[in-house]
Every structure is written in structure tokens, then in C-alpha cells.
Design an enzyme around this catalytic site. Structure first.
Site, PDB file in Angstrom:
ATOM      1  N   ARG A   1       0.838  -1.206   0.000  1.00 25.03           N
ATOM      2  CA  ARG A   1       0.000   0.000   0.000  1.00 25.03           C
ATOM      3  C   ARG A   1       0.875   1.259   0.000  1.00 25.03           C
ATOM      4  O   ARG A   1       0.573   2.235  -0.689  1.00 25.03           O
ATOM      5  CB  ARG A   1      -0.912   0.003   1.236  1.00 25.03           C
ATOM      6  CG  ARG A   1      -1.819  -1.229   1.347  1.00 25.03           C
ATOM      7  CD  ARG A   1      -3.137  -1.049   0.645  1.00 25.03           C
ATOM      8  NE  ARG A   1      -3.885  -2.289   0.620  1.00 25.03           N
ATOM      9  CZ  ARG A   1      -4.743  -2.686   1.565  1.00 25.03           C
ATOM     10  NH1 ARG A   1      -4.940  -1.914   2.613  1.00 25.03           N
ATOM     11  NH2 ARG A   1      -5.389  -3.826   1.444  1.00 25.03           N
TER      12      ARG A   1
ATOM     13  N   LYS B   1     -18.517 -10.355   9.844  1.00 25.43           N
ATOM     14  CA  LYS B   1     -17.937  -9.507   8.804  1.00 25.43           C
ATOM     15  C   LYS B   1     -18.012 -10.270   7.491  1.00 25.43           C
ATOM     16  O   LYS B   1     -17.102 -11.019   7.137  1.00 25.43           O
ATOM     17  CB  LYS B   1     -16.489  -9.122   9.136  1.00 25.43           C
ATOM     18  CG  LYS B   1     -15.847  -8.218   8.077  1.00 25.43           C
ATOM     19  CD  LYS B   1     -14.510  -7.646   8.530  1.00 25.43           C
ATOM     20  CE  LYS B   1     -13.889  -6.790   7.422  1.00 25.43           C
ATOM     21  NZ  LYS B   1     -12.674  -6.081   7.862  1.00 25.43           N
TER      22      LYS B   1
ATOM     23  N   GLU C   1     -15.097 -13.501  10.149  1.00 29.49           N
ATOM     24  CA  GLU C   1     -15.043 -12.992   8.771  1.00 29.49           C
ATOM     25  C   GLU C   1     -14.812 -14.126   7.782  1.00 29.49           C
ATOM     26  O   GLU C   1     -13.683 -14.487   7.489  1.00 29.49           O
ATOM     27  CB  GLU C   1     -13.922 -11.952   8.624  1.00 29.49           C
ATOM     28  CG  GLU C   1     -13.818 -11.390   7.206  1.00 29.49           C
ATOM     29  CD  GLU C   1     -12.678 -10.394   7.024  1.00 29.49           C
ATOM     30  OE1 GLU C   1     -12.531  -9.874   5.905  1.00 29.49           O
ATOM     31  OE2 GLU C   1     -11.943 -10.147   7.987  1.00 29.49           O
TER      32      GLU C   1
END
Length: 341
Positions: A33, A219, A177
Site C-alpha cells: 500500500r 464480517k 469474517e
């Protein structure tokens, strides 16, 4: 185990108009990122970036909690304040990612299982002592020919349930999740079918492991066509299919669904969340737990230069405000060009 406290945390995380900021990128993911905005990843750079995020004025207005990575849980702001404490000062609940990432599932070369159960009990106890009030564990489900197998769904659901039981034992509210990835050319029907199977497997295992659902959050992915599918699908159809699947698999005892944004643009994730909340009231709160969909504009604005802190704060305030509106079903595309103040 204090079920009342964990239930209260779950309810606070999905309070009206609020959702979760996922800032739990692993060190390799964070390096990618940062590289995308021309910044070299170091411990001090990662600490500085996350301090920018957590010191955003008014963060707690639309962000209820932040999921941290192990490194971040132990770091301090430039004035010496522990980063979890910086969040608490903002009225934001600190949480922690506790899984060990995915590995190939033996005997199933196209599928993965999430590791990290070894030593988890003691790690959860330590995270609680460091100030975490909730935890998160991610499973990854791929769609392709013959995949996912029943074995993959069962293995990942079993791991999610063992984690959730251990989290509650330590007094941490577990977020489970099971992410069905967008990779591929599958259509909406196939995503709906696989998501339903994954959720049913998860809730079967949670029941077997005596996890108290009122003190958990889910999630999930939204029901979406694969990234390579040729035909566009409207936000309203995505919302309707997502809720239809959830109503078949997610017990009403669960306080909220905090949708992930993986594979979607900032605007898509927000618009689809708003479409979900425009539907008739559901048994659960429909909220968000976004990573890239909240952080991408912040990273671009900051670009490794603390002189850009104000611009980075403004970028996060803007996206958080838009997602707060989406929680009410009130997001409109033209709001993308509206800025506070």
C-alpha cells in the site's frame, strides 16, 4: 467471561451512523500500500501513518472501532501515548486481528485455510491486557471450478468457531469474517450460493462451540459478481441478494453485520452499503468494516509527508462521513464532491 460486556461492545461497534475502520494490514500488505504512493515501508513510517489515521479530529463521530495489527497495538504516538489509548481518547474502541494468515489446505491445492490457533489463548489474554476489546479472524473462500469444497468450508468454519470461543473466554468480542473473494468471472447466483454455504457452515460450527451470538459480529462479503464477470449488476440488486442470503443463514441474535469492502472501489462500497440500508429494517444492524475503502484516499493525500496531515485527516473525515450517511441509506453520489467546512 463477561457476556454482558462483550455484548455491549458488539452493540457499540454497530451503533447507528457508525462502523469500523480496518487498519490491520500485515507488514507485507502495508508495504504494498505504501509503495503504491511512493513510500518505503519501515516501522517508523507505518507508526506515523497510523498515528495520522487515529488522530483525525472527530474520528469517533462515524468510526466506532479500529482493528489493529499486532505491531500497531504495541506502538506509541509521537507524544508517547500508546496508539490504543489514542483511539480511546477519541471515543473509538480498539480491536485486534489475531489470525496468522492463509496457507494452502493440504490435499486441496486451489484452496486455503487460515492458521493461528496455536498459542491463541495466551495471545488473546495479552491483547486484552493491552487494551483490545474485540478481535477479528478472517477466512478466505475462493470460487472457481469445483471450489470451494465442503472440506474447505468446514475447515475454515471450524477454525473461526474455535477462535470465537477463545476470544469470548478472554473477554473479547469476536468478529468472524468468512470472505468469499471477488476473484473470477462467476455470476451473482454463484456468489450467493457459495456465500450461503459458507455462512451456514460458520453458524453450525459456532453453535457446536457454544459461542454466544449476542456477543459477536459477522464480517461478511456482499453478494457480488466476480471482478471478471461481463454484466454489470445494480447496487439495489446486490443489496437485495445480500440480505436474502443473510436472512437464510445469520441468526437474529447477531447484533450486526459489518460488511467488508474487498475488491470494490471507495464509492462502490459506500453506495452498496447505502442500498443495503434503504431496504426494510433487518434483524441486525447493517454496518461496515472497511480497510481500503476508507484508507485509499488518506494514503494518497498523506504520501509519506507529515506536512500533509491536514489533507489526510480531511480525506478520512470525508469518507467516514459518507459511510455514516450510508448507514442511514442516505448516501448520494453527488456527496462525493461535497467537503466539510
Amino acid at each position: 467471561m463477561n457476556i454482558d460486556s462483550m455484548t455491549a461492545t458488539a452493540e457499540q461497534l454497530v451503533a447507528p451512523g457508525k462502523g469500523i475502520l480496518a487498519a490491520d494490514e500485515s507488514t507485507p500488505t502495508m508495504a504494498k500500500r505504501l509503495a503504491a504512493v511512493g513510500v518505503t515501508s519501515t516501522e517508523s513510517v507505518r507508526r506515523g501513518y497510523r498515528e495520522i489515521l487515529f488522530s483525525t479530529p472527530g474520528l469517533g463521530e462515524h468510526i466506532s472501532g479500529v482493528i489493529l495489527f499486532d505491531e500497531t497495538m504495541r506502538q506509541q504516538a509521537s507524544d508517547g501515548t500508546p496508539l490504543p489509548e489514542l483511539l480511546r481518547q477519541q471515543g473509538v474502541i480498539p480491536g485486534i486481528k489475531v489470525d496468522g494468515g492463509t496457507k494452502l489446505l493440504a490435499g486441496f491445492p486451489d484452496e486455503v485455510v487460515t492458521e493461528g490457533l496455536d498459542g491463541l489463548r495466551s495471545r488473546l489474554e495479552e491483547y486484552a491486557s493491552l487494551g483490545a476489546r474485540f478481535a477479528k479472524w478472517r477466512a478466505v473462500i475462493r470460487i472457481k471450478d469445483g471450489v470451494p469444497s465442503a472440506t474447505c468450508l468446514e475447515a475454515n468454519a471450524h477454525a473461526l468457531a474455535r477462535y470465537a470461543a477463545l476470544a469470548q473466554e478472554a473477554g473479547l468480542t469476536p468478529i468472524v469474517e468468512p470472505e468469499v473473494l471477488m476473484d473470477g468471472a462467476h455470476d451473482l447466483d454463484e456468489c450467493a450460493s457459495v456465500t450461503l454455504a459458507a455462512l451456514r457452515a460458520v453458524y453450525d460450527q459456532l453453535a457446536r462451540h457454544r459461542v454466544v451470538l449476542e456477543a459477536t459480529l459477522l464480517k461478511p462479503n456482499m453478494v457480488l459478481p466476480g471482478q471478471d464477470h461481463p454484466s454489470p449488476v445494480s447496487d439495489d440488486e446486490i443489496a437485495q441478494r445480500t440480505v436474502a442470503v443473510a436472512r437464510q443463514a445469520v441468526p437474529a441474535a447477531v447484533p450486526g453485520l459489518v460488511f467488508l469492502s474487498g475488491g470494490q472501489s471507495d464509492e462502490q462500497a459506500t453506495s452498496r452499503l447505502s442500498a443495503l440500508n434503504r431496504l426494510a429494517p433487518q434483524p441486525w444492524e447493517l454496518s461496515f468494516s472497511f480497510g481500503r475503502a476508507l484508507q485509499a484516499p488518506v494514503l494518497r493525500a498523506w504520501a509519506g509527508d507529515d506536512a500533509n496531515a491536514a489533507a489526510a485527516h480531511a480525506a478520512l473525515q470525508h469518507r467516514a462521513r459518507l459511510n455514516g450517511a450510508a448507514r442511514r441509506g442516505a448516501y448520494r453520489p453527488e456527496m462525493e464532491d461535497e467537503r466539510d467546512g
